[in-house]
Scaffold this motif. Structure first.
Motif, short mmCIF file in Angstrom:
data_model
loop_
_atom_site.label_atom_id
_atom_site.label_comp_id
_atom_site.label_asym_id
_atom_site.label_seq_id
_atom_site.Cartn_x
_atom_site.Cartn_y
_atom_site.Cartn_z
N SER A 167 69.80 -38.84 12.88
CA SER A 167 68.54 -38.68 12.16
C SER A 167 67.45 -39.56 12.77
O SER A 167 66.30 -39.14 12.95
CB SER A 167 68.72 -39.03 10.69
N LEU A 168 67.80 -40.80 13.07
CA LEU A 168 66.83 -41.73 13.65
C LEU A 168 66.41 -41.28 15.05
O LEU A 168 65.23 -41.40 15.42
CB LEU A 168 67.42 -43.14 13.68
N ASP A 169 67.34 -40.74 15.81
CA ASP A 169 67.02 -40.21 17.14
C ASP A 169 66.06 -39.03 17.03
O ASP A 169 65.09 -38.92 17.80
CB ASP A 169 68.29 -39.77 17.87
N ALA A 170 66.30 -38.15 16.06
CA ALA A 170 65.44 -36.98 15.87
C ALA A 170 64.03 -37.41 15.47
O ALA A 170 63.04 -36.82 15.91
CB ALA A 170 66.03 -36.06 14.82
N SER A 171 63.94 -38.42 14.65
CA SER A 171 62.63 -38.92 14.23
C SER A 171 61.84 -39.41 15.43
O SER A 171 60.65 -39.10 15.59
CB SER A 171 62.80 -40.07 13.23
N ARG A 172 62.50 -40.15 16.28
CA ARG A 172 61.85 -40.74 17.45
C ARG A 172 61.50 -39.69 18.49
O ARG A 172 60.40 -39.68 19.05
CB ARG A 172 62.77 -41.81 18.05
N GLU A 173 62.41 -38.77 18.75
CA GLU A 173 62.24 -37.81 19.84
C GLU A 173 61.36 -36.63 19.46
O GLU A 173 60.71 -36.03 20.33
CB GLU A 173 63.61 -37.30 20.29
N LYS A 174 61.30 -36.30 18.17
CA LYS A 174 60.56 -35.10 17.75
C LYS A 174 59.39 -35.39 16.83
O LYS A 174 58.79 -34.46 16.27
CB LYS A 174 61.54 -34.13 17.09
#
Length: 316
Positions: A167-174
């Motif tokens: 979830s945190l990766d998706a927030s940062r990347e998208k």
């Protein structure tokens, strides 16, 4: 009362957050209003609830806690004086399926806002993971609610390390909203659900951490001495597994330290959490106004390194 910043948000919490699961469960509406009045007077102005609270009580269907809080805020004109956290993802039916799909979150948020009689939620948590909805879909639902001004910040509770990291990766990347606060179960009786990988993720990503079941459903208050003490009680389902050798060691350590400072076991248990690395504030409930004394004791007391070591060793 000195407040603490929740992660990197502009929300601030008192040292102890009040758990609203008792409203409509072990406290009726009148008792809940009295407790909320007292909390406001004492400066404990962050309330943590969920859409499913308090479905455990006979005849309840969920949403009772939110309804009581909403009615109190409207009656007292207190919305701007409260930092309000609620949650989405659990089923209103006991044992029902979890759901953090976009459609469910949008509808559940509207239902919560109506019960709370407000047009915004300060901190909206993913309560439980359904382990199937793409994290991007969940975060897109929160993006819509944030854009509409209905939610200020989001948090997560009970996610696995893998799903939290994803979830945190998706927030940062998208460019999607980021979970700013994590809420794990954490107490002297339950340490593994936070310590280790989850704590490392929270630290790396600057997440605030608010622990729930901080008093192990009342076990750490010293009120219950044996399984016979909890038979037929509302919290029996939460407490029954704590009466073992480890539980006895923890209670003995708590009792000794509490006696030394002339404070309650609950105060010692809360202070232990407050001193632990990575914790912003524990969540705790009370069913009597007099129980709030333990909150003040926890805030005022300074446990020594020796005290902390005794509690750490007893709870390992």
């Amino acid at each position: 009362m000195k407040k603490k910043q929740l992660g990197r948000t502009d929300l601030h919490t008192p040292p102890i957050i009040f758990g609203g699961n008792v409203f409509g469960w072990t406290l009726n509406e009148q008792e809940s209003f009295e407790m909320l009045d007292e909390l406001a007077d004492r400066g404990f102005d962050m309330i943590d609830t969920a859409d499913v609270y308090s479905r455990w009580a006979e005849g309840n269907k969920g949403g009772e806690s939110e309804r009581i809080i909403g009615k109190w805020m409207k009656d007292r004109g207190a919305r701007e004086k409260v930092c309000l956290a609620t949650k989405v993802g659990s089923s209103m039916q006991q044992g029902g399926p979890k759901d953090i799909s976009k459609a469910h979150i949008i509808k559940a948020a509207e239902d919560s806002l109506k019960r709370l009689q407000t047009d915004y939620i300060d901190l909206y948590f993913t309560h439980w993971d359904d382990n199937k909805t793409p994290v991007e879909e969940t975060l897109e639902a929160y993006q819509l609610l944030i854009d509409q001004g209905k939610v200020r910040y989001i948090g997560a509770s009970n996610l696995s390390p893998e799903r939290l990291r994803e979830s945190l990766d998706a927030s940062r990347e998208k460019g999607l909203p980021k979970y700013e606060v994590f809420q794990p179960e954490y107490s002297l009786m339950e340490r593994n659900k936070f310590e280790g990988e989850i704590r490392d993720i929270c630290k790396k990503n600057h997440l605030g951490v608010t622990s729930y079941f901080s008093l192990a459903s009342g076990f750490l208050t010293g009120k219950y001495k044996s399984k016979s003490d909890i038979e037929g009680k509302p919290r029996e389902m939460f407490l029954k597994n704590y009466f073992d050798e480890r539980g006895e060691k923890v209670l003995q350590a708590l009792s000794g330290i509490a006696d030394n400072y002339n404070i309650s076991e609950a105060a010692v248990a809360l202070r232990w959490i407050m001193n632990r690395p990575g914790i912003t504030a524990p969540i705790a409930s009370a069913t009597r106004i007099k129980h709030l004394r333990s909150f003040h004791q926890a805030i005022d007391i300074n446990l020594t390194e020796e005290d902390m070591q005794k509690l750490n060793e007893a709870s390992e």
